[in-house]
Design a protein around this motif. Sequence first.
Motif, PDB file in Angstrom:
ATOM      1  N   ALA A 117       0.843  -1.207   0.000  1.00 56.45           N
ATOM      2  CA  ALA A 117       0.000   0.000   0.000  1.00 56.45           C
ATOM      3  C   ALA A 117       0.873   1.250   0.000  1.00 56.45           C
ATOM      4  CB  ALA A 117      -0.928  -0.009   1.209  1.00 56.45           C
ATOM      5  N   GLY A 120       2.109   2.322  -3.212  1.00 56.18           N
ATOM      6  CA  GLY A 120       1.090   2.745  -4.162  1.00 56.18           C
ATOM      7  C   GLY A 120       0.469   1.609  -4.950  1.00 56.18           C
ATOM      8  N   PHE A 121       0.615   0.405  -4.445  1.00 56.68           N
ATOM      9  CA  PHE A 121       0.042  -0.754  -5.135  1.00 56.68           C
ATOM     10  C   PHE A 121      -1.477  -0.587  -5.283  1.00 56.68           C
ATOM     11  CE2 PHE A 121      -1.579  -5.055  -5.489  1.00 56.68           C
ATOM     12  CZ  PHE A 121      -0.659  -5.668  -6.325  1.00 56.68           C
ATOM     13  N   ASP A 122      -1.993  -0.935  -6.461  1.00 55.35           N
ATOM     14  CA  ASP A 122      -3.420  -0.721  -6.724  1.00 55.35           C
ATOM     15  C   ASP A 122      -4.222  -2.010  -6.490  1.00 55.35           C
ATOM     16  OD1 ASP A 122      -5.921  -0.054  -7.616  1.00 55.35           O
ATOM     17  OD2 ASP A 122      -5.196   1.084  -9.340  1.00 55.35           O
ATOM     18  N   PHE A 123      -4.736  -2.145  -5.276  1.00 51.25           N
ATOM     19  CA  PHE A 123      -5.500  -3.349  -4.923  1.00 51.25           C
ATOM     20  C   PHE A 123      -6.827  -3.413  -5.688  1.00 51.25           C
ATOM     21  CE2 PHE A 123      -2.789  -2.350  -1.303  1.00 51.25           C
ATOM     22  CZ  PHE A 123      -2.160  -3.558  -1.094  1.00 51.25           C
ATOM     23  N   ASN A 124      -7.402  -2.246  -5.947  1.00 49.60           N
ATOM     24  CA  ASN A 124      -8.660  -2.251  -6.704  1.00 49.60           C
ATOM     25  C   ASN A 124      -8.467  -2.895  -8.068  1.00 49.60           C
ATOM     26  OD1 ASN A 124     -10.188  -1.096  -4.724  1.00 49.60           O
ATOM     27  ND2 ASN A 124      -9.912   1.003  -5.465  1.00 49.60           N
TER      28      ASN A 124
ATOM     29  N   PHE B 121     -16.746  -1.616  -4.196  1.00 49.29           N
ATOM     30  CA  PHE B 121     -16.041  -1.505  -2.914  1.00 49.29           C
ATOM     31  C   PHE B 121     -14.613  -1.010  -3.139  1.00 49.29           C
ATOM     32  CE2 PHE B 121     -13.692  -3.031   0.763  1.00 49.29           C
ATOM     33  CZ  PHE B 121     -14.575  -2.801   1.798  1.00 49.29           C
ATOM     34  N   PHE B 123     -11.120  -1.184  -2.160  1.00 53.58           N
ATOM     35  CA  PHE B 123     -10.107  -1.945  -1.410  1.00 53.58           C
ATOM     36  C   PHE B 123      -8.890  -1.081  -1.102  1.00 53.58           C
ATOM     37  CE2 PHE B 123     -12.581  -5.016  -3.843  1.00 53.58           C
ATOM     38  CZ  PHE B 123     -12.944  -5.904  -2.850  1.00 53.58           C
ATOM     39  N   ASN B 124      -8.565  -0.179  -2.008  1.00 53.06           N
ATOM     40  CA  ASN B 124      -7.420   0.697  -1.743  1.00 53.06           C
ATOM     41  C   ASN B 124      -7.631   1.494  -0.465  1.00 53.06           C
ATOM     42  OD1 ASN B 124      -5.924  -0.101  -3.922  1.00 53.06           O
ATOM     43  ND2 ASN B 124      -6.693   1.513  -5.278  1.00 53.06           N
ATOM     44  N   PHE B 127      -6.951  -0.857   2.544  1.00 58.81           N
ATOM     45  CA  PHE B 127      -5.572  -1.282   2.761  1.00 58.81           C
ATOM     46  C   PHE B 127      -4.613  -0.100   2.942  1.00 58.81           C
ATOM     47  CE2 PHE B 127      -6.837  -5.273   0.255  1.00 58.81           C
ATOM     48  CZ  PHE B 127      -7.273  -5.882   1.412  1.00 58.81           C
ATOM     49  N   ARG B 128      -4.933   1.024   2.308  1.00 63.20           N
ATOM     50  CA  ARG B 128      -4.031   2.170   2.435  1.00 63.20           C
ATOM     51  C   ARG B 128      -4.397   3.052   3.611  1.00 63.20           C
ATOM     52  NH1 ARG B 128      -3.971   4.250  -3.870  1.00 63.20           N
ATOM     53  NH2 ARG B 128      -2.941   2.410  -4.752  1.00 63.20           N
TER      54      ARG B 128
END
Lengths: 619, 619
Positions: A117, A120-124, B121, B123-124, B127-128
């Motif tokens: 995170a 800047g990792f994009d989890f979405n 939703f 997620f970023n 988690f961020r």
Amino acid sequence: MEVIRSNFKDNLSKVCEAIEEADFLAIDGEFSGISDGPSVSALTNGFDTPEERYQKLKKHSMDFLLFQFGLCTFKYDHTEEKYIMKSFNFYIFPKPFNRSSPDVKFVCQSSSIDFLANQGFDFNKVFRNGIPYLNQEEERQLREQYDEKRSQANGAGSLSYISPNTTKCPVTIPEDQKKFIEKVVEQIEELLKNEENESLELEPCTGSVSEFKERYIVISKVDDEERKRREQQKQAKEQEELNDAVGFSRVVHAIANSGKLVIGHNMLLDVMHTIHQFYCPLPDNLVKLTLLCFNILNSYFVSRLLDTKLMASTQPFKEIINNTSLAELEKRLKEIPFSPPKVESAEGFPSYDTSSEQLHEAGYDAYITGLCFISMANFLGSFLSPPKNHVSARSKLIEPFFNKLFLMRVMDIPYLNLEGPDLQPKRDHVLHVTFPKEWKTSDLYQLFSAFGNIQVSWIDDTSAFVSLSQPEQVQIAVNTSRYAESYRIQTYAEYVEKKHEEKQAKRKCTEDSWKEMERKRLKTQCTPYVSQSRYYCVNSFTGTSTVGKRSMSPIQEETGSDDMEEGEDPEYNQTDSCAEPLPDSKKRAKKFKKIKKEQVPAGSFTSSSNEIFEVPETW
Amino acid sequence: MEVIRSNFKDNLSKVCEAIEEADFLAIDGEFSGISDGPSVSALTNGFDTPEERYQKLKKHSMDFLLFQFGLCTFKYDHTEEKYIMKSFNFYIFPKPFNRSSPDVKFVCQSSSIDFLANQGFDFNKVFRNGIPYLNQEEERQLREQYDEKRSQANGAGSLSYISPNTTKCPVTIPEDQKKFIEKVVEQIEELLKNEENESLELEPCTGSVSEFKERYIVISKVDDEERKRREQQKQAKEQEELNDAVGFSRVVHAIANSGKLVIGHNMLLDVMHTIHQFYCPLPDNLVKLTLLCFNILNSYFVSRLLDTKLMASTQPFKEIINNTSLAELEKRLKEIPFSPPKVESAEGFPSYDTSSEQLHEAGYDAYITGLCFISMANFLGSFLSPPKNHVSARSKLIEPFFNKLFLMRVMDIPYLNLEGPDLQPKRDHVLHVTFPKEWKTSDLYQLFSAFGNIQVSWIDDTSAFVSLSQPEQVQIAVNTSRYAESYRIQTYAEYVEKKHEEKQAKRKCTEDSWKEMERKRLKTQCTPYVSQSRYYCVNSFTGTSTVGKRSMSPIQEETGSDDMEEGEDPEYNQTDSCAEPLPDSKKRAKKFKKIKKEQVPAGSFTSSSNEIFEVPETW
């Protein structure tokens, strides 16, 4: 290039083309966690054997998700004397394909997620638009489902009234619905009789309360030809659905089948995750893993893995490279005596700016890994006479580094060897100590205060390895502890002996596996490439000091992390050890013969030197 | 209002104020998964006892993360005759607080993640920028760490050279660093001698290769007063760090300590996750859970939980509400005979538009749940004479619904009772069947074809409950199966008996727990509120049909999902069963006496009716 679910199909051929034309490939994975179990220090004990490390990673790291996969392909342009690279950054997510498809559960580790995170990792992007995948067994099952459905549709008869994958069975029609059903039967009979009507739209039969969009059944009369056409259409659609479900695994298959050299940095976890997620559950032990790797990688050509972290930690690099973390390595390899490689991104592919780019994006990390490899490979060329500026991925100079995966934080074993039995250094200065769980490191320092500098490697709450600076002290320590009540000391050899006894039964099985491995080896020698057994052990390196069996180098203290948690890197001092196989492993080693090496196609390499660089069996 | 890590501290007092002033609270959670184990159908067998269901959820659902928590507070404005609501949507993430803080691992289920991803939703954001939390044990440990550190800093002496949380010990100074250290010692001695100098900046001692920002040690001379001031500053900072680490748990404590009525829709999993994540691991069995709930919720007042899904499934609602999924329920309760509640968002709080808003944002779901409760509570007022438009959260009319949590997909037990022993319906029409793992539902239909309509509830691969339409058929089925080889049939009573025998030892412990529960009850009666034991069992409901012990209603087929996977809702038919405690549970029930109910403060409620609505013990 960013590849997600929505643009995967359109770009797959581009990916495969890049793999096919490449001289070598670099890969990197990002995971949802590293270690689901003991602390990282327990997970990576400094005296783990390769087998133990494999078992730990298998047990505690495979429940995480590899959710970003970086692939960077490198193709050398001889005219322009530069590499052309194509970088792909894949987002991966096991989106359930349908109701009956596997509903994958994966573990997230907060520290890893938090770390990503912060990068800047994009989890979405992962969760909303990750590319799905199936392993081989899941693919097989899905294929079977389709086949079964098809054979049912083709009139298997008695069972065809059951919708596939449901538990529905024939039911008595409830009183209030009888009228509706009877009307439907009437309508269908009418359709069959009447030659003019081609199709019939049934009334929607969902209840009145429903908020669903209206759905209804259409019944059509078709002739044999039309029926066949529709069936073929359906089959083609099903095949496409199946391909979509296999998804990213197709890229992994393409990499394996290409037979290209695959580069990674500290790549053991990447390799394990890739096998586990896209092929099959990891095998019970290292021998079987080796077998499996050769199964996967050898399916078409002889494939090879190369770990740049191992390469940078080995002669002739280890003396001039202080820090082998990816970021530091990349910086170091731009400076003298190395030269920054000439690499350009292919047309239509974005280029990375190494001075500003964020690490820990898999595609970028793969790219950097490739750069490091090129710099190091080219540096090896400077030792030839005459020196060469460009050393290709097919050069014999790099063969000693093949299929040896770096072992993080192991004091005296540099790598996990995918081509032979575990390396077994002589640990005659090491003690195994058990003690009450209240003990801390300071208690151990206290206990061994008479022996000068020691090193403690925790195993668990109540045991640790303690290495002394002199092997001669070992017996003294054991003797003085003979009557101790709260703790127990044994030599490393005694400890191993006891463990061996416990595993007697298991070993039998392992030996059988080696035999099978040998059988496999003989079989794969029938590939188009002429093979030749060679063993790299001559130490004729010119220009730096001779590397003897007893030469050591400390494990570097690092500022970056290569997939292990940051900052937990213990500061190991130089240790004194000697690699002589233990009696038992000698037997195993005897049975084992070197896996053939691919012979270099004529003309691509002109050096007459044969066995130049050695990857030692101990640090 | 969206609450994330970066604005949590600034808004905490606003949250607490909203809780304090509220008449009732509505909550909802979003999780990273539902079931980490058997299929949902195995997780929710139609003949689960509440205890069994609890055990299953505890085992297979607690490794997921509650990562969004919705809280909506409702305060009634008597002058304006409307509710003022404040809605909070908290993003939660166990960001590791420091090196030694817990590194939480949690499981994600792809289907749940995919479902939330489709709802948009973020997620970023989780988690961020999720708010951290600690459970009670973790909070205690962290507090201890600080205390230990403090006592060490205050001169505990001999150990203070060891940095806390490290394994460092005194080491021999390496030859090449001796000069540096000697110089430092000299400088410090100089500082102590020299009265003019107040502080000394030591040279940075990181190696030259390092890319770190330069860090160095400053040594200052301070008098006692200054030293104390600095210590107090440090303590205040540590306290704030501790509060930050406890984070979202402080909101949960505020909810529990408020003693307010807490509403949820199908809230069993929400309650379990909330306890598990923010208090402590879930207790071994339901009795202990009850004890714990009363421990938590009773810490200041008598708290109560109310499940709107249970309420909507019970008289007088169940006859007029077809679908109890949250979305459908909200729509239904806007229509006759219900009236849409008058609710406005408080100043400075955003309002939701129920006609366009996305479900499955926890804050919104909590809001909708509150709306449903208000509509249903007010509807109960219409049965009073004279009728009332507004029924408050303190009304006796809603007390029958307190602390009964809806049990998803159980055929004949409506709820898990937090105030007494398990409900034990008489399952004399139910058979327990074991068979080869190849069997499918159709094989069971085949086997029982002589008995008309049956219902199959899978337990696992090789066993299922089969309910017949007539209890009289049960013995016939058992008799005819006596000589069968591939399968085995026993009555439900026989099955339970055998399970009981296996658990003989365990039960002893449970009985002891009930005794403790009783002790607890006697103790809590000393709260400021006068208590009175009452038992709702009279069925004097006016206006609709009388609800008898044998009356049943089918479990609704739903279009939406309330935290269970969509579309897997089996279509249960009406079942015939009767709730009579089994012999064994009678004993337990005897021992158990009703937990006191809070008496309504004088003046807030004028109805003379006492025991109006019954929540039956079976459907």
